[in-house]
Write a protein that holds these residues in place. Structure first.
Motif, PDB file in Angstrom:
ATOM      1  N   THR A  19      40.678  16.036 -19.466  1.00  8.68           N
ATOM      2  CA  THR A  19      40.495  16.742 -18.200  1.00  8.68           C
ATOM      3  C   THR A  19      41.638  16.355 -17.259  1.00  8.68           C
ATOM      4  O   THR A  19      41.772  15.193 -16.870  1.00  8.68           O
ATOM      5  N   ALA A  20      42.472  17.332 -16.929  1.00 13.37           N
ATOM      6  CA  ALA A  20      43.613  17.097 -16.038  1.00 13.37           C
ATOM      7  C   ALA A  20      43.220  17.383 -14.598  1.00 13.37           C
ATOM      8  O   ALA A  20      42.385  18.260 -14.327  1.00 13.37           O
ATOM      9  N   ILE A  21      43.811  16.639 -13.673  1.00 11.81           N
ATOM     10  CA  ILE A  21      43.556  16.816 -12.238  1.00 11.81           C
ATOM     11  C   ILE A  21      44.862  17.218 -11.568  1.00 11.81           C
ATOM     12  O   ILE A  21      45.816  16.431 -11.515  1.00 11.81           O
ATOM     13  N   TYR A  22      44.913  18.452 -11.091  1.00 10.31           N
ATOM     14  CA  TYR A  22      46.088  18.970 -10.397  1.00 10.31           C
ATOM     15  C   TYR A  22      45.848  18.931  -8.887  1.00 10.31           C
ATOM     16  O   TYR A  22      44.710  19.021  -8.422  1.00 10.31           O
ATOM     17  N   THR A  23      46.954  18.821  -8.128  1.00 10.34           N
ATOM     18  CA  THR A  23      46.887  18.899  -6.672  1.00 10.34           C
ATOM     19  C   THR A  23      47.637  20.145  -6.221  1.00 10.34           C
ATOM     20  O   THR A  23      48.788  20.363  -6.615  1.00 10.34           O
ATOM     21  N   LEU A  24      46.984  20.959  -5.404  1.00  9.35           N
ATOM     22  CA  LEU A  24      47.533  22.236  -4.950  1.00  9.35           C
ATOM     23  C   LEU A  24      47.471  22.303  -3.432  1.00  9.35           C
ATOM     24  O   LEU A  24      46.492  21.859  -2.824  1.00  9.35           O
ATOM     25  N   ALA A  25      48.508  22.837  -2.816  1.00  7.87           N
ATOM     26  CA  ALA A  25      48.506  23.100  -1.378  1.00  7.87           C
ATOM     27  C   ALA A  25      48.578  24.605  -1.140  1.00  7.87           C
ATOM     28  O   ALA A  25      49.321  25.310  -1.823  1.00  7.87           O
ATOM     29  N   THR A  26      47.791  25.098  -0.189  1.00 10.83           N
ATOM     30  CA  THR A  26      47.817  26.517   0.179  1.00 10.83           C
ATOM     31  C   THR A  26      47.885  26.649   1.696  1.00 10.83           C
ATOM     32  O   THR A  26      47.556  25.711   2.436  1.00 10.83           O
ATOM     33  N   CYS A  27      48.295  27.806   2.151  1.00  8.08           N
ATOM     34  CA  CYS A  27      48.307  28.090   3.589  1.00  8.08           C
ATOM     35  C   CYS A  27      48.047  29.575   3.793  1.00  8.08           C
ATOM     36  O   CYS A  27      48.116  30.369   2.850  1.00  8.08           O
ATOM     37  N   GLY A  28      47.737  29.947   5.043  1.00 11.06           N
ATOM     38  CA  GLY A  28      47.406  31.347   5.277  1.00 11.06           C
ATOM     39  C   GLY A  28      47.428  31.749   6.729  1.00 11.06           C
ATOM     40  O   GLY A  28      47.926  31.025   7.610  1.00 11.06           O
ATOM     41  N   THR A  29      46.841  32.910   6.984  1.00 10.47           N
ATOM     42  CA  THR A  29      46.838  33.488   8.329  1.00 10.47           C
ATOM     43  C   THR A  29      45.843  32.809   9.263  1.00 10.47           C
ATOM     44  O   THR A  29      45.814  33.111  10.447  1.00 10.47           O
ATOM     45  N   ASP A  30      45.029  31.890   8.735  1.00  6.71           N
ATOM     46  CA  ASP A  30      44.054  31.179   9.572  1.00  6.71           C
ATOM     47  C   ASP A  30      44.635  29.949  10.250  1.00  6.71           C
ATOM     48  O   ASP A  30      43.903  29.162  10.848  1.00  6.71           O
ATOM     49  N   HIS A  31      45.965  29.742  10.111  1.00  9.23           N
ATOM     50  CA  HIS A  31      46.692  28.630  10.738  1.00  9.23           C
ATOM     51  C   HIS A  31      46.508  27.314   9.985  1.00  9.23           C
ATOM     52  O   HIS A  31      47.019  26.279  10.434  1.00  9.23           O
ATOM     53  N   TYR A  32      45.808  27.322   8.852  1.00  8.51           N
ATOM     54  CA  TYR A  32      45.462  26.086   8.155  1.00  8.51           C
ATOM     55  C   TYR A  32      46.351  25.831   6.938  1.00  8.51           C
ATOM     56  O   TYR A  32      46.814  26.762   6.273  1.00  8.51           O
ATOM     57  N   LEU A  33      46.554  24.530   6.653  1.00  9.98           N
ATOM     58  CA  LEU A  33      46.970  24.045   5.342  1.00  9.98           C
ATOM     59  C   LEU A  33      45.742  23.463   4.670  1.00  9.98           C
ATOM     60  O   LEU A  33      44.914  22.815   5.322  1.00  9.98           O
ATOM     61  N   LYS A  34      45.638  23.659   3.355  1.00  6.69           N
ATOM     62  CA  LYS A  34      44.541  23.048   2.615  1.00  6.69           C
ATOM     63  C   LYS A  34      45.089  22.402   1.346  1.00  6.69           C
ATOM     64  O   LYS A  34      45.987  22.951   0.702  1.00  6.69           O
ATOM     65  N   ILE A  35      44.540  21.239   1.033  1.00  9.67           N
ATOM     66  CA  ILE A  35      44.889  20.549  -0.198  1.00  9.67           C
ATOM     67  C   ILE A  35      43.676  20.572  -1.113  1.00  9.67           C
ATOM     68  O   ILE A  35      42.560  20.209  -0.710  1.00  9.67           O
ATOM     69  N   TRP A  36      43.912  21.005  -2.339  1.00  8.30           N
ATOM     70  CA  TRP A  36      42.851  21.191  -3.317  1.00  8.30           C
ATOM     71  C   TRP A  36      43.087  20.290  -4.528  1.00  8.30           C
ATOM     72  O   TRP A  36      44.229  19.993  -4.886  1.00  8.30           O
ATOM     73  N   ARG A  37      41.990  19.832  -5.145  1.00  5.28           N
ATOM     74  CA  ARG A  37      42.045  19.234  -6.472  1.00  5.28           C
ATOM     75  C   ARG A  37      41.504  20.278  -7.455  1.00  5.28           C
ATOM     76  O   ARG A  37      40.442  20.867  -7.218  1.00  5.28           O
ATOM     77  N   LEU A  38      42.242  20.463  -8.514  1.00  3.03           N
ATOM     78  CA  LEU A  38      41.848  21.410  -9.556  1.00  3.03           C
ATOM     79  C   LEU A  38      41.595  20.615 -10.836  1.00  3.03           C
ATOM     80  O   LEU A  38      42.472  19.902 -11.317  1.00  3.03           O
ATOM     81  N   PHE A  39      40.388  20.711 -11.356  1.00  2.57           N
ATOM     82  CA  PHE A  39      39.989  19.970 -12.552  1.00  2.57           C
ATOM     83  C   PHE A  39      39.963  20.941 -13.740  1.00  2.57           C
ATOM     84  O   PHE A  39      39.222  21.924 -13.706  1.00  2.57           O
ATOM     85  N   VAL A  40      40.740  20.654 -14.761  1.00  2.00           N
ATOM     86  CA  VAL A  40      40.937  21.613 -15.847  1.00  2.00           C
ATOM     87  C   VAL A  40      40.788  20.915 -17.200  1.00  2.00           C
ATOM     88  O   VAL A  40      41.429  19.880 -17.456  1.00  2.00           O
TER      89      VAL A  40
END
Length: 556
Positions: free
Chosen positions: A78-99
């Motif tokens: 099980t790999a754990i990835y780190t992802l960053a996203t942004c959008g029109t809501d003014h936010y940055l979000k950091i996600w963990r993705l478990f695969v």
């Protein structure tokens, strides 16, 4: 593979994970879709392996994977990835993705990060739909800007995030969501941003027609408890030329650890960082988001003791609203030296200007440029151009609804015309085998370069070989083995008076097109005579045999 109608609005961002195993897509509605990309891939796919609805209110504008990939200590598959996203809501979000990598029975399954059956759960304002192959968690929300966040990027080491916005700001963040620096010199919207390979420079571009280049090692003051170590990490990566061992880097700060301590989740963290995590009232694992039964930390003493020719020629591709792709050579002096030491003829000793096609080039004593190829590529504005990982191909997409693949001589090898509306974005995976494109028609198309794509050129056989060599050997192809025109492994290298070696068929074709200039320097040649480079040919033979590739089968 067509990811058909996986979004209900236009797709505006795409990104592959560092190992090319996962593709993420984002749309104007604010949703994320994750897909496991495997070989062989299906012709049509309607269901994502994981979905996040309302990741960003009113739209996802950018996504980027961190280079660092970890494994679940309780289940190495099980790999754990780190992802960053942004959008029109003014936010940055950091996600963990478990695969989950591979397929195995329930009795072998030890990870608690991914459910054994598909289900949904709420994470903040988002709804996450996970499957037995993949799950996601949002581990950090950052109210980052005063307007839409147009781009987010990890630096090369995964220690920092940079973001830019319609609020005219560029901001640099650590991995705990602390804003380390705000760059406010732009006077209009900031549209795009990039970070250099060794994490020392950020460049941002704006509607104010300016580009700002910011020196992270110089003017940037990093006022955080790990600022000294961040500076050290930059130096280590830049000086050693190798990656920092993953176990030395804190999963919270993505910084080199001084005082590593262990938690019950099986991961080690920087002591000050995990203390700060708990002081914020968080009782979950920073890596898994699972509740901890104990906040006790144990010093990881074992880990602590373990961790105790000057002119370069770059190749650049650009595209624009004129429907063209252009390939440029950029000549750059590294370092400073006196005129008596200066031997290059590619860069003038004093600033001057010259005409190249329809362009005016203003060069200095440090840098010069030449446009070596113009390609009338599409029937409308070209929205994106990308080299593949080996530099053997270019891919472009356009408002004419097409995606095209090109060799380095400007020949169109394939046109992908399955989209029905504007193609906005495109990405190529790390080992140069897959292209993904996103469109206003709400679909994502994933194209297999090794399978369905037919590469009809005189070097198609060698291109396939080059893909295999890079993918199988795990090492870079020696630069001198690659033709500067085709960017392909050479069969019959020949030399010109410019000092470079080229594939014989490629330089013959160059001259047949009526070109009398050097393909590398754009300077006029006094002779078109070619001399077989027998020594280089024998070196290529030996290299292929060392990798167990039969020279006879490849035409050598």
């Amino acid at each position: 593979m067509t990811l058909n109608r996986v979004h209900e609005e236009a797709v505006h961002t795409l990104a592959f994970s560092p190992d090319s195993y996962v593709l993420v897509t984002g749309c104007n509605l604010g949703n994320l879709r994750f897909f496991i990309v495997e070989q062989p891939i299906e012709s049509v796919k309607f269901i994502a392996d994981c979905s996040v609805d309302n990741a960003h209110d009113l739209g996802v504008l950018s996504a980027d994977f961190c280079k660092i990939v970890r494994n679940d200590p309780s289940d190495q598959r099980t790999a754990i990835y780190t992802l960053a996203t942004c959008g029109t809501d003014h936010y940055l979000k950091i996600w963990r993705l478990f695969v989950v990598h591979g397929v195995y029975g329930d009795e072998e399954r030890r990870t608690k990060l991914i459910p054994q059956t598909p289900q949904e759960h709420i994470c903040g304002t988002s709804t996450i739909y996970c499957t037995e192959r993949m799950n996601a968690e949002c581990v950090l929300n950052i109210n980052a800007h005063g307007s839409s966040v147009t781009c987010v990027r990890f630096n090369g080491t995964g220690t920092l995030l940079a973001s830019c916005s319609l609020d005219r700001m560029v901001k640099i963040w650590d991995m705990q969501g602390n804003c380390l620096k705000t760059l406010s010199d732009h006077t209009r919207y900031v549209n795009c941003m990039t970070i250099n390979g060794n994490s020392t420079i950020i460049a941002s571009g704006s509607n104010d027609r300016s580009v700002i280049v910011w020196d992270l090692n110089g003017e940037l003051s990093l006022n955080s408890h790990v600022s000294e170590m961040r500076s050290l990490l930059f130096r280590l990566v830049a000086d050693s030329g190798s990656d920092m061992p993953l176990e030395f880097i804190c999963p919270i700060t993505h910084e080199l650890m001084r005082n590593p301590v262990m938690l019950e989740d099986g991961f080690s963290y920087e002591e000050a960082a995990i203390d700060e995590w708990f002081k914020m009232g968080k009782g979950t694992s920073p890596m898994t988001n699972l509740e901890l039964t104990s906040m006790e930390t144990i010093p990881n003493t074992h880990l602590k003791s373990t961790s105790d020719q000057r002119t370069a020629i770059y190749t650049l591709a650009t595209c624009g609203t004129d429907h063209y792709l252009k390939i440029w050579r950029l000549f750059v002096v590294h370092g400073v030296y006196g005129d008596e030491e200066r031997r290059t003829k590619l860069i003038p000793q004093t600033p001057q200007e010259h005409i190249c096609g329809t362009s005016t080039i203003y060069c200095t004593e440090r840098m010069n440029a030449e446009c070596v190829l113009n390609i009338n590529a599409h029937g409308s504005s070209v929205t994106c151009v990308r080299f593949n990982g080996t530099g053997t191909l270019l891919a472009s997409c356009s408002l004419d609804r097409m995606v095209k693949i090109w060799d380095m001589q400007g020949n169109c090898l394939k046109t992908l015309s399955d989209h029905t509306r504007y193609v906005n974005c495109m990405t190529i995976n790390g080992n140069s085998t897959i292209i993904a494109s996103g469109s206003n028609d709400r679909s994502v198309i994933v194209w297999d370069l090794n399978g369905e794509l037919s590469l009809n050129s005189h070097v198609s056989e060698m291109r396939s070989l080059l893909f295999r060599l890079v993918a199988d050997s795990g090492s870079d192809m020696p630069l001198e083995f690659i033709c500067p025109i085709t960017h392909e492994l050479m069969r019959n290298p020949v030399m010109l008076e410019d000092g470079f070696s080229y594939e014989e068929a490629a330089i013959d074709e160059w001259f047949k097109m009526g070109k009398g200039t050097s393909p590398m320097t754009n300077l006029e040649l006094t002779s078109m005579e070619t001399i077989p480079n027998t020594y280089l040919k024998s070196c290529i033979d030996k290299y292929l045999k060392s990798l167990d590739y039969d020279a006879v089968d490849t035409g050598f």
